[in-house]
Design a protein around this motif. Structure first.
Motif, PDB file in Angstrom:
ATOM      1  N   GLN A   1      19.365 -69.818 -61.681  1.00  0.00           N
ATOM      2  CA  GLN A   1      18.912 -68.454 -61.321  1.00  0.00           C
ATOM      3  C   GLN A   1      17.380 -68.380 -61.434  1.00  0.00           C
ATOM      4  OE1 GLN A   1      20.639 -65.380 -63.768  1.00  0.00           O
ATOM      5  NE2 GLN A   1      19.736 -63.731 -62.578  1.00  0.00           N
ATOM      6  N   ALA A   2      16.826 -68.969 -62.507  1.00  0.00           N
ATOM      7  CA  ALA A   2      15.367 -68.947 -62.706  1.00  0.00           C
ATOM      8  C   ALA A   2      14.666 -69.691 -61.574  1.00  0.00           C
ATOM      9  CB  ALA A   2      15.020 -69.595 -64.047  1.00  0.00           C
ATOM     10  N   GLU A   3      15.300 -70.839 -61.172  1.00  0.00           N
ATOM     11  CA  GLU A   3      14.708 -71.632 -60.096  1.00  0.00           C
ATOM     12  C   GLU A   3      14.736 -70.856 -58.777  1.00  0.00           C
ATOM     13  OE1 GLU A   3      15.814 -75.786 -58.121  1.00  0.00           O
ATOM     14  OE2 GLU A   3      15.771 -75.861 -60.317  1.00  0.00           O
ATOM     15  N   ALA A   4      15.887 -70.196 -58.532  1.00  0.00           N
ATOM     16  CA  ALA A   4      16.011 -69.397 -57.299  1.00  0.00           C
ATOM     17  C   ALA A   4      15.005 -68.257 -57.325  1.00  0.00           C
ATOM     18  CB  ALA A   4      17.438 -68.854 -57.174  1.00  0.00           C
ATOM     19  N   SER A   5      14.907 -67.614 -58.518  1.00  0.00           N
ATOM     20  CA  SER A   5      13.960 -66.493 -58.671  1.00  0.00           C
ATOM     21  C   SER A   5      12.545 -66.968 -58.373  1.00  0.00           C
ATOM     22  CB  SER A   5      14.068 -65.961 -60.107  1.00  0.00           C
ATOM     23  OG  SER A   5      12.824 -65.484 -60.550  1.00  0.00           O
TER      24      SER A   5
ATOM     25  N   CYS B   1       0.084 -58.721 -45.770  1.00  0.00           N
ATOM     26  CA  CYS B   1      -0.091 -59.232 -47.146  1.00  0.00           C
ATOM     27  C   CYS B   1       0.511 -58.243 -48.152  1.00  0.00           C
ATOM     28  CB  CYS B   1      -1.577 -59.462 -47.423  1.00  0.00           C
ATOM     29  SG  CYS B   1      -1.955 -59.821 -49.144  1.00  0.00           S
ATOM     30  N   VAL B   2       0.203 -56.965 -47.982  1.00  0.00           N
ATOM     31  CA  VAL B   2       0.709 -55.906 -48.874  1.00  0.00           C
ATOM     32  C   VAL B   2       2.235 -55.836 -48.779  1.00  0.00           C
ATOM     33  CG1 VAL B   2       0.754 -53.396 -49.244  1.00  0.00           C
ATOM     34  CG2 VAL B   2      -1.435 -54.562 -48.916  1.00  0.00           C
ATOM     35  N   HIS B   3       2.795 -55.922 -47.553  1.00  0.00           N
ATOM     36  CA  HIS B   3       4.261 -55.884 -47.379  1.00  0.00           C
ATOM     37  C   HIS B   3       4.936 -57.000 -48.168  1.00  0.00           C
ATOM     38  CE1 HIS B   3       4.517 -52.590 -44.732  1.00  0.00           C
ATOM     39  NE2 HIS B   3       4.119 -53.190 -43.599  1.00  0.00           N
ATOM     40  N   CYS B   4       4.362 -58.205 -48.096  1.00  0.00           N
ATOM     41  CA  CYS B   4       4.949 -59.352 -48.808  1.00  0.00           C
ATOM     42  C   CYS B   4       4.937 -59.128 -50.324  1.00  0.00           C
ATOM     43  CB  CYS B   4       4.184 -60.637 -48.489  1.00  0.00           C
ATOM     44  SG  CYS B   4       4.428 -61.195 -46.798  1.00  0.00           S
ATOM     45  N   LEU B   5       3.833 -58.601 -50.836  1.00  0.00           N
ATOM     46  CA  LEU B   5       3.737 -58.360 -52.285  1.00  0.00           C
ATOM     47  C   LEU B   5       4.688 -57.236 -52.713  1.00  0.00           C
ATOM     48  CD1 LEU B   5      -0.135 -58.716 -52.758  1.00  0.00           C
ATOM     49  CD2 LEU B   5       1.609 -60.289 -53.601  1.00  0.00           C
ATOM     50  N   GLN B   6       4.784 -56.197 -51.889  1.00  0.00           N
ATOM     51  CA  GLN B   6       5.702 -55.094 -52.230  1.00  0.00           C
ATOM     52  C   GLN B   6       7.159 -55.552 -52.217  1.00  0.00           C
ATOM     53  OE1 GLN B   6       4.303 -52.290 -49.280  1.00  0.00           O
ATOM     54  NE2 GLN B   6       3.299 -51.007 -50.835  1.00  0.00           N
ATOM     55  N   ALA B   7       7.447 -56.569 -51.415  1.00  0.00           N
ATOM     56  CA  ALA B   7       8.821 -57.081 -51.316  1.00  0.00           C
ATOM     57  C   ALA B   7       9.283 -57.762 -52.608  1.00  0.00           C
ATOM     58  CB  ALA B   7       8.920 -58.062 -50.151  1.00  0.00           C
TER      59      ALA B   7
ATOM     60  N   ARG C   1       6.491 -60.305 -66.433  1.00  0.00           N
ATOM     61  CA  ARG C   1       5.264 -61.045 -66.130  1.00  0.00           C
ATOM     62  C   ARG C   1       4.970 -61.026 -64.626  1.00  0.00           C
ATOM     63  NH1 ARG C   1       2.923 -64.994 -69.478  1.00  0.00           N
ATOM     64  NH2 ARG C   1       3.571 -64.726 -71.623  1.00  0.00           N
ATOM     65  N   ILE C   2       6.018 -61.278 -63.840  1.00  0.00           N
ATOM     66  CA  ILE C   2       5.832 -61.286 -62.384  1.00  0.00           C
ATOM     67  C   ILE C   2       5.532 -59.876 -61.890  1.00  0.00           C
ATOM     68  CG2 ILE C   2       7.070 -61.589 -60.178  1.00  0.00           C
ATOM     69  CD1 ILE C   2       8.345 -64.098 -61.320  1.00  0.00           C
ATOM     70  N   GLU C   3       6.208 -58.891 -62.478  1.00  0.00           N
ATOM     71  CA  GLU C   3       5.986 -57.488 -62.078  1.00  0.00           C
ATOM     72  C   GLU C   3       4.523 -57.079 -62.334  1.00  0.00           C
ATOM     73  OE1 GLU C   3       7.708 -52.975 -63.019  1.00  0.00           O
ATOM     74  OE2 GLU C   3       8.369 -54.667 -64.246  1.00  0.00           O
TER      75      GLU C   3
ATOM     76  N   TYR D   1      10.011 -65.925 -55.158  1.00  0.00           N
ATOM     77  CA  TYR D   1       8.715 -65.345 -55.542  1.00  0.00           C
ATOM     78  C   TYR D   1       7.567 -66.162 -54.949  1.00  0.00           C
ATOM     79  CZ  TYR D   1       4.725 -64.098 -58.498  1.00  0.00           C
ATOM     80  OH  TYR D   1       3.483 -63.725 -58.946  1.00  0.00           O
ATOM     81  N   LEU D   2       7.696 -67.487 -55.069  1.00  0.00           N
ATOM     82  CA  LEU D   2       6.640 -68.359 -54.548  1.00  0.00           C
ATOM     83  C   LEU D   2       6.530 -68.250 -53.020  1.00  0.00           C
ATOM     84  CD1 LEU D   2       7.073 -71.583 -56.730  1.00  0.00           C
ATOM     85  CD2 LEU D   2       5.259 -69.875 -56.873  1.00  0.00           C
ATOM     86  N   ALA D   3       7.700 -68.080 -52.377  1.00  0.00           N
ATOM     87  CA  ALA D   3       7.682 -67.937 -50.911  1.00  0.00           C
ATOM     88  C   ALA D   3       6.934 -66.666 -50.505  1.00  0.00           C
ATOM     89  CB  ALA D   3       9.112 -67.906 -50.371  1.00  0.00           C
ATOM     90  N   LEU D   4       7.252 -65.534 -51.166  1.00  0.00           N
ATOM     91  CA  LEU D   4       6.574 -64.263 -50.843  1.00  0.00           C
ATOM     92  C   LEU D   4       5.078 -64.343 -51.155  1.00  0.00           C
ATOM     93  CD1 LEU D   4       9.222 -61.645 -52.085  1.00  0.00           C
ATOM     94  CD2 LEU D   4       8.433 -61.956 -49.731  1.00  0.00           C
ATOM     95  N   LEU D   5       4.782 -65.002 -52.293  1.00  0.00           N
ATOM     96  CA  LEU D   5       3.374 -65.138 -52.691  1.00  0.00           C
ATOM     97  C   LEU D   5       2.613 -65.989 -51.668  1.00  0.00           C
ATOM     98  CD1 LEU D   5       1.987 -64.006 -55.187  1.00  0.00           C
ATOM     99  CD2 LEU D   5       2.247 -66.222 -56.293  1.00  0.00           C
ATOM    100  N   GLY D   6       3.258 -67.068 -51.209  1.00  0.00           N
ATOM    101  CA  GLY D   6       2.631 -67.949 -50.209  1.00  0.00           C
ATOM    102  C   GLY D   6       2.354 -67.213 -48.907  1.00  0.00           C
ATOM    103  N   PHE D   7       3.349 -66.401 -48.448  1.00  0.00           N
ATOM    104  CA  PHE D   7       3.138 -65.601 -47.228  1.00  0.00           C
ATOM    105  C   PHE D   7       1.980 -64.611 -47.413  1.00  0.00           C
ATOM    106  CE2 PHE D   7       7.682 -66.539 -45.874  1.00  0.00           C
ATOM    107  CZ  PHE D   7       7.310 -67.211 -44.719  1.00  0.00           C
ATOM    108  N   ALA D   8       1.997 -63.936 -48.586  1.00  0.00           N
ATOM    109  CA  ALA D   8       0.953 -62.923 -48.860  1.00  0.00           C
ATOM    110  C   ALA D   8      -0.438 -63.564 -48.814  1.00  0.00           C
ATOM    111  CB  ALA D   8       1.190 -62.276 -50.227  1.00  0.00           C
ATOM    112  N   GLU D   9      -0.570 -64.735 -49.427  1.00  0.00           N
ATOM    113  CA  GLU D   9      -1.869 -65.411 -49.461  1.00  0.00           C
ATOM    114  C   GLU D   9      -2.269 -65.887 -48.065  1.00  0.00           C
ATOM    115  OE1 GLU D   9      -5.370 -66.912 -51.319  1.00  0.00           O
ATOM    116  OE2 GLU D   9      -3.970 -65.261 -51.615  1.00  0.00           O
ATOM    117  N   HIS D  10      -1.266 -66.352 -47.297  1.00  0.00           N
ATOM    118  CA  HIS D  10      -1.538 -66.782 -45.922  1.00  0.00           C
ATOM    119  C   HIS D  10      -2.117 -65.622 -45.100  1.00  0.00           C
ATOM    120  CE1 HIS D  10      -1.024 -68.322 -41.857  1.00  0.00           C
ATOM    121  NE2 HIS D  10      -0.274 -67.253 -41.580  1.00  0.00           N
TER     122      HIS D  10
END
Length: 604
Positions: free
Chosen positions: A10-14, A39-45, A54-56, A18-27
């Motif tokens: 579950q932690a790995e999936a989480s 970028c904002v949409h990806c972070l809000q997701a 911590r992530i929140e 998270y990393l996928a959304l973060l990568g899109f946002a940074e892109h």
């Protein structure tokens, strides 16, 4: 065991979502041009996944930062930053997010003029950051800067003192020097010279003894030498400053040959830079211009102003730092004064208009430079013989300034206006009493005190009290020679020459006027050249030297024509209407005039 494996999966999936959304946002953030909305949409997701605290907290910080830096939605930015600050305080070992949120949120509060919300936030962050040297120092600098912008220099100095002691305790002599030099800068602004001298001495020792990154060491040395040079220039000591100024110029040459090392300091408290290399370079040009103008090397001032402005234009294409606009305004203020002396009034007027435009873009810049702007307009008005307008400009400048040296400079020039008008005796006596160079002179500036003696000499001359005038002018000469104040020397020599001419002592008059003319040509000072050539013409005529008289008359005619042409050009410019502006922010546009409306008699 199965439960642990499920938890790990579950932690790995989480982490993967998270990393996928973060990568899109940074892109999207780093796209050209940036796609901030996506970028904002990806972070809000991130939030619907109910992430760990911590992530929140980190996501709220990232959203707040993106919205603050890239949009005008300050309300939403503030909301996210406040949540980041609130949540991160409940999480142990989460310093970076916690203190970055506090720093950015207080910056936003200040931008919204909520300084009273920013101060307690920074104080709380400072209080809980003592185990994190980098953030503790950075937040202390930030709160000190906030107090400085509010002109509460006492509180700012106290905080910088606290920072210096903290840096010493955590073993960062480099950052200790930065805190102390910053405190020295504020003490100079407050004119607390008794405290400045021992502090600068201590800073000099720390800088010399510190062995670290060569660029950091040289940048500390530049900071230290800039303070020393400006201290001398504020005191009007143009000759005494030369060794320091030379050291500063050598220092900036050394920095320009050093390569930025990417090696990070081992002490996190050392992770600070005073100014980027390119900014330091402009600053050294700027203090060189200040020195050249005070010393009367106006061609040199022009050369360095051109270099600095060219560098600034390049920097401003890539960097919107407000300090660059401040440098630009100060450079223009100095070159405008040079132009008025060298007989380029039309150019000076257009540059005054340029300063107005820069000030329109920044209320803080206008607040800091309004008095200087009206002073420059007053000097321009004198040069085109608009004495009523000059008086109005200087009176406005006096109302706006709290700076003692500027106040004394304005009063000296206003006194010259009253002397020329010839019918303002009571106001003139009141002014002269306030800048009496013989006792209780209000500032420590050598240059301004010498100028005050000159104004007294000028007044005595106009009143026909020639012996008294000579005493004052000899005092000016003594002081201006001691510190290489070339313009004051030239003005004093030509006025003494005029006095001797009126008294019929032609030989002594000639001994004064010839060096005055040579010095005025070297500066070059157009008004003194005009005055000297008129005197030389009359002197040679009186002595029967027809050839020399003719040559001097020709020179006088040439200077008159140049000044007259420049006068007509300046008064025809639409910007000439600026001379009537005495209230509020600078006017946005100017109406063109049909032609000059000022008297030309004084030039002929």
């Amino acid at each position: 065991m199965a439960a642990q494996a499920a938890q790990a999966a579950q932690a790995e999936a989480s982490e993967s979502w998270y990393l996928a959304l973060l990568g899109f946002a940074e892109h999207f953030r780093t796209s050209s041009p940036p796609k901030i909305r996506l970028c904002v949409h990806c972070l809000q997701a991130v939030f619907p996944f109910k992430p760990p605290q911590r992530i929140e907290a980190r996501t709220h910080l990232q959203l707040g930062s993106v919205l603050y830096h890239h949009t005008k939605n300050s309300e939403l930015a503030r909301s996210h930053l406040e949540k980041a600050w609130l949540i991160s305080q409940q999480i142990p070992q989460f310093e970076d997010v916690k203190f970055e949120a506090a720093s950015l949120l207080s910056e936003l509060y200040c931008q919204e003029n909520s300084v009273d919300a920013a101060k307690p936030l920074l104080r709380k962050a400072i209080q809980i950051s003592q185990q994190t040297p980098y953030w503790h120092c950075r937040l202390l600098f930030q709160l000190a800067q906030l107090h400085t912008l509010e002109k509460d220099l006492v509180s700012a100095c106290d905080l910088l003192g606290v920072g210096a002691e903290y840096a010493r305790v955590v073993g960062s002599e480099y950052t200790r020097a930065l805190f102390l030099l910053s405190k020295g800068m504020l003490l100079l602004m407050e004119r607390k010279l008794q405290e400045v001298h021992p502090l600068l001495t201590l800073c000099g020792q720390i800088v010399e003894n510190w062995q670290g990154n060569p660029i950091q060491k040289e940048s500390l040395r530049v900071f230290f030498l800039v303070l020393q040079v400006t201290h001398y220039l504020d005191a009007g000591q143009v000759k005494s400053v030369k060794p320091c100024l030379k050291q500063l110029q050598q220092c900036i040459q050394t920095i320009s040959t050093l390569h930025d090392d990417e090696i990070l300091p081992s002490n996190p408290a050392d992770l600070f830079h005073w100014l980027p290399k390119e900014h330091m370079c402009v600053l050294v040009y700027l203090v060189t211009v200040m020195h050249s103008m005070q010393a009367g090397y106006l061609e040199k001032a022009q050369k360095y102003t051109d270099k600095a402005l060219m560098q600034l234009e390049k920097l401003k294409m890539l960097d919107c730092s407000p300090i660059l606009s401040s440098f630009q305004v100060i450079l223009l203020e100095h070159i405008i004064m040079c132009r008025l002396v060298t007989g380029h009034k039309a150019t000076a007027l257009q540059e005054i208009s340029q300063v107005c435009q820069l000030c329109q873009q920044s209320p803080r810049l206008f607040s800091n430079h309004a008095a200087q702007l009206h002073t420059l307009l007053g000097l321009y008005c004198i040069s085109v013989n608009c004495m009523d307008n000059a008086e109005a400009q200087f009176t406005t400048a006096l109302r706006l300034t709290t700076h003692q040296e500027l106040w004394a400079f304005i009063v000296t020039n206003l006194a010259s206006v009253y002397i020329r008008e010839g019918n303002r005796h009571q106001e003139l006596y009141n002014l002269l009493e306030r800048i009496n160079p013989d006792h209780n002179f209000p500032v420590s500036s050598h240059c301004l005190r010498a100028a005050a003696f000159y104004i007294r000499g000028l007044f005595s001359f106009f009143q026909g009290r020639y012996n008294e005038a000579k005493r004052f002018l000899r005092e000016t000469l003594k002081m201006s020679n001691a510190e290489d104040l070339n313009r004051l020397t030239a003005c004093s020599l030509v006025l003494l020459g005029h006095i001797f001419y009126v008294l019929g002592n032609h030989r002594e008059s000639n001994n004064m006027v010839v060096p005055a003319m040579q010095l005025a040509s070297k500066i070059p000072d157009m008004s003194v050249q005009l005055w000297s050539s008129a005197l030389l013409r009359d002197l040679n005529k009186a002595c029967g030297n027809a050839m020399d008289a003719h040559e001097a008359a020709q020179m006088h005619q040439n200077f008159s024509q140049q000044l007259l042409q420049d006068h007509i050009e300046a008064c025809s410019l639409p910007e000439h209407n600026l001379i009537t502006w005495t209230d509020g922010p600078p006017p946005v546009q100017f109406q063109a005039q049909n032609g000059p409306t000022t008297s030309l008699a004084s030039l002929l």
